[in-house]
Design an enzyme around this catalytic site. Sequence first.
Site, PDB file in Angstrom:
ATOM      1  N   CYS A  99      -6.446  -6.486   5.532  1.00  0.00           N
ATOM      2  CA  CYS A  99      -7.227  -5.611   4.406  1.00  0.00           C
ATOM      3  C   CYS A  99      -8.136  -6.423   3.734  1.00  0.00           C
ATOM      4  O   CYS A  99      -9.030  -6.089   2.906  1.00  0.00           O
ATOM      5  CB  CYS A  99      -6.270  -5.142   3.495  1.00  0.00           C
ATOM      6  SG  CYS A  99      -5.009  -3.937   4.062  1.00  0.00           S
ATOM      7  N   HIS A 159      -9.994  -4.447  -3.199  1.00  0.00           N
ATOM      8  CA  HIS A 159      -9.592  -3.543  -2.024  1.00  0.00           C
ATOM      9  C   HIS A 159      -8.554  -2.584  -2.686  1.00  0.00           C
ATOM     10  O   HIS A 159      -8.201  -2.559  -3.669  1.00  0.00           O
ATOM     11  CB  HIS A 159      -8.596  -4.472  -1.288  1.00  0.00           C
ATOM     12  CG  HIS A 159      -7.662  -3.771  -0.320  1.00  0.00           C
ATOM     13  ND1 HIS A 159      -8.214  -3.002   0.553  1.00  0.00           N
ATOM     14  CD2 HIS A 159      -6.182  -3.854  -0.020  1.00  0.00           C
ATOM     15  CE1 HIS A 159      -7.083  -2.408   1.256  1.00  0.00           C
ATOM     16  NE2 HIS A 159      -5.916  -3.130   0.721  1.00  0.00           N
ATOM     17  N   ASN A 185      -5.384   3.924   1.328  1.00  0.00           N
ATOM     18  CA  ASN A 185      -5.655   2.567   1.962  1.00  0.00           C
ATOM     19  C   ASN A 185      -6.215   2.417   3.143  1.00  0.00           C
ATOM     20  O   ASN A 185      -5.523   2.669   4.003  1.00  0.00           O
ATOM     21  CB  ASN A 185      -4.271   1.512   1.569  1.00  0.00           C
ATOM     22  CG  ASN A 185      -4.546   0.037   2.088  1.00  0.00           C
ATOM     23  OD1 ASN A 185      -5.730  -0.161   2.540  1.00  0.00           O
ATOM     24  ND2 ASN A 185      -3.595  -0.664   1.563  1.00  0.00           N
TER      25      ASN A 185
HETATM   26  O1  UT7 Z   1      -3.571  -3.313   2.093  1.00  0.00           O
HETATM   27  C1  UT7 Z   1      -2.087  -4.030   1.904  1.00  0.00           C
HETATM   28  C2  UT7 Z   1      -1.754  -4.123   0.530  1.00  0.00           C
HETATM   29  N1  UT7 Z   1      -0.712  -3.261   0.339  1.00  0.00           N
HETATM   30  C3  UT7 Z   1      -0.164  -3.186  -0.910  1.00  0.00           C
HETATM   31  O2  UT7 Z   1      -0.986  -3.538  -1.725  1.00  0.00           O
HETATM   32  C4  UT7 Z   1       0.997  -2.339  -1.242  1.00  0.00           C
HETATM   33  C5  UT7 Z   1       1.663  -2.965  -2.401  1.00  0.00           C
HETATM   34  N2  UT7 Z   1       2.863  -2.404  -2.852  1.00  0.00           N
HETATM   35  C6  UT7 Z   1       2.943  -1.198  -3.476  1.00  0.00           C
HETATM   36  O3  UT7 Z   1       1.856  -0.598  -3.589  1.00  0.00           O
HETATM   37  C7  UT7 Z   1       4.321  -0.560  -4.004  1.00  0.00           C
HETATM   38  O4  UT7 Z   1       5.328  -1.488  -3.810  1.00  0.00           O
HETATM   39  C8  UT7 Z   1       4.743   0.608  -3.193  1.00  0.00           C
HETATM   40  C9  UT7 Z   1       3.865   1.550  -3.474  1.00  0.00           C
HETATM   41  C10 UT7 Z   1       4.628   0.460  -1.765  1.00  0.00           C
HETATM   42  C11 UT7 Z   1       6.130   1.044  -3.544  1.00  0.00           C
HETATM   43  O5  UT7 Z   1       6.251   1.186  -5.042  1.00  0.00           O
HETATM   44  P1  UT7 Z   1       7.427   0.612  -5.849  1.00  0.00           P
HETATM   45  O6  UT7 Z   1       7.229   1.007  -6.984  1.00  0.00           O
HETATM   46  O7  UT7 Z   1       7.494  -0.873  -5.344  1.00  0.00           O
HETATM   47  O8  UT7 Z   1       8.600   1.405  -5.143  1.00  0.00           O
HETATM   48  P2  UT7 Z   1       9.831   0.596  -4.450  1.00  0.00           P
HETATM   49  O9  UT7 Z   1       9.665   0.089  -2.796  1.00  0.00           O
HETATM   50  O10 UT7 Z   1      10.622  -0.143  -5.045  1.00  0.00           O
HETATM   51  O11 UT7 Z   1      10.755   1.993  -4.061  1.00  0.00           O
HETATM   52  C12 UT7 Z   1      11.247   2.651  -5.070  1.00  0.00           C
HETATM   53  C13 UT7 Z   1      11.995   3.796  -4.698  1.00  0.00           C
HETATM   54  C14 UT7 Z   1      13.122   3.509  -3.589  1.00  0.00           C
HETATM   55  O12 UT7 Z   1      14.113   4.499  -3.676  1.00  0.00           O
HETATM   56  P3  UT7 Z   1      15.776   3.689  -4.501  1.00  0.00           P
HETATM   57  O13 UT7 Z   1      15.972   2.702  -3.478  1.00  0.00           O
HETATM   58  O14 UT7 Z   1      15.150   3.379  -5.624  1.00  0.00           O
HETATM   59  O15 UT7 Z   1      16.572   4.970  -4.513  1.00  0.00           O
HETATM   60  C15 UT7 Z   1      12.461   4.007  -2.394  1.00  0.00           C
HETATM   61  O16 UT7 Z   1      13.107   4.476  -1.448  1.00  0.00           O
HETATM   62  O17 UT7 Z   1      11.097   4.813  -4.261  1.00  0.00           O
HETATM   63  C16 UT7 Z   1      11.503   5.348  -2.814  1.00  0.00           C
HETATM   64  N3  UT7 Z   1      10.408   5.479  -2.108  1.00  0.00           N
HETATM   65  C17 UT7 Z   1      10.036   6.830  -1.883  1.00  0.00           C
HETATM   66  N4  UT7 Z   1      10.322   7.880  -2.624  1.00  0.00           N
HETATM   67  C18 UT7 Z   1       9.413   9.113  -2.495  1.00  0.00           C
HETATM   68  C19 UT7 Z   1       9.638   4.656  -1.397  1.00  0.00           C
HETATM   69  N5  UT7 Z   1       8.569   5.516  -0.681  1.00  0.00           N
HETATM   70  C20 UT7 Z   1       8.703   6.770  -1.147  1.00  0.00           C
HETATM   71  C21 UT7 Z   1       7.893   7.837  -0.982  1.00  0.00           C
HETATM   72  N6  UT7 Z   1       8.417   9.088  -1.792  1.00  0.00           N
HETATM   73  N7  UT7 Z   1       6.851   7.865  -0.093  1.00  0.00           N
END
Ligand code: UT7
Length: 319
Positions: free
Chosen positions: A113, A246, A276
């Site tokens: 990226c 980005h 993204n």
């Molecule tokens: O270009 C490369 C750069 N990439 C990035 O910059 C991405 C950086 N990271 C992020 O943007 C965020 O960390 C994410 C958007 C990927 C995730 O957000 P988060 O607030 O960190 O969520 P999390 O991974 O802590 O997940 C929270 C909850 C989990 O459920 P439990 O364990 O709390 O029950 C996940 O299983 O959200 C759940 N979850 C979803 N729920 C519905 C994860 N993905 C999804 C989804 N829909 N698509």
Amino acid sequence: MYARLSGVGSCLPGKPVSNEELASRGIDTSDEWIVSRTGIRTRYLAAPEVTSSQLALEASRRALDMADVRAEDLDLIIVATSTPDFIFPSNACLLQGKLGNKGATAFDVQAVCAGFTYALSIADKFIRSGSHKKALVVGAEVFSRILDWQDRATCVLFGDGAGAVVLEASEKPGILATALHADGSHNDILNVPGQVCSGTVVGDPFLRMDGQAVFKFAVRVLAEVAEEVCAAAGVASTEVDWLIPHQANIRIIEATGKKLGIDRDRVIVTVDRHGNTSAASVPLALDEAVRDGRIKRGQKVLLEGVGGGFTWGAILLEF
Ligand code: UT7
């Protein structure tokens, strides 16, 4: 001698795909979750037969048109991509062939990226050295091909597309400062840990990410590298007219703008509509903001990327 942007172009495949549509395809997610955690509402997904070099070609044609440069006059073609058509030849050579250019230096850059910031910085150095005069720099991706559609934590985040710029030697200011960095010790928080070996895929061919680790890393380095290029150019970050970070997550974009003291209305955002698009995200956003008249000649624009590797980079330019 500066390297100055003379044209921009982009290409998005097909129609936008909404969060609801992904949920209706059986992914256990919701529009509410995706919008509140990422800001993403739609993304573009290329049809199976559409490749990243084809998207690169469309974006390049538009950039060459705006610059009024003929493809045969280019002496440098760099494509940033992690989803090339083939293992080899490079997408840059495939693009060169499609454009009908013969003889230009052509190669791909793989910095995920941060790829476009890497590619544009490299082109800047070629031009400033005096060895090359007219460069085409492209970010082109079909990340939909490397997504595990059973992994809701990653598959909703990415989209496909391409953005291109033409960069020419000029006595008028163009690129003012660049900074590129990498730290390979973080290779495990975002990767596609597979390879083709003796005709079969060995390892995992899909994108894997520790979202929270990436989030924290991205917010820190995007602010640091922005300050670094501004200091190198002798420009305060508050004097920057437009920030194009980005486009991965609206929360990362807003946190970066806040750290730099750049108001929300001076930050170009496309992540809500494009998702993204990895190396394509910055040139896609740049093209949109130039064509809709927000970015004007003489304004200072700060481009930033961060991605797997880990890699990160920034460019301060006068448009
Ligand atoms: O270009 C490369 C750069 N990439 C990035 O910059 C991405 C950086 N990271 C992020 O943007 C965020 O960390 C994410 C958007 C990927 C995730 O957000 P988060 O607030 O960190 O969520 P999390 O991974 O802590 O997940 C929270 C909850 C989990 O459920 P439990 O364990 O709390 O029950 C996940 O299983 O959200 C759940 N979850 C979803 N729920 C519905 C994860 N993905 C999804 C989804 N829909 N698509």
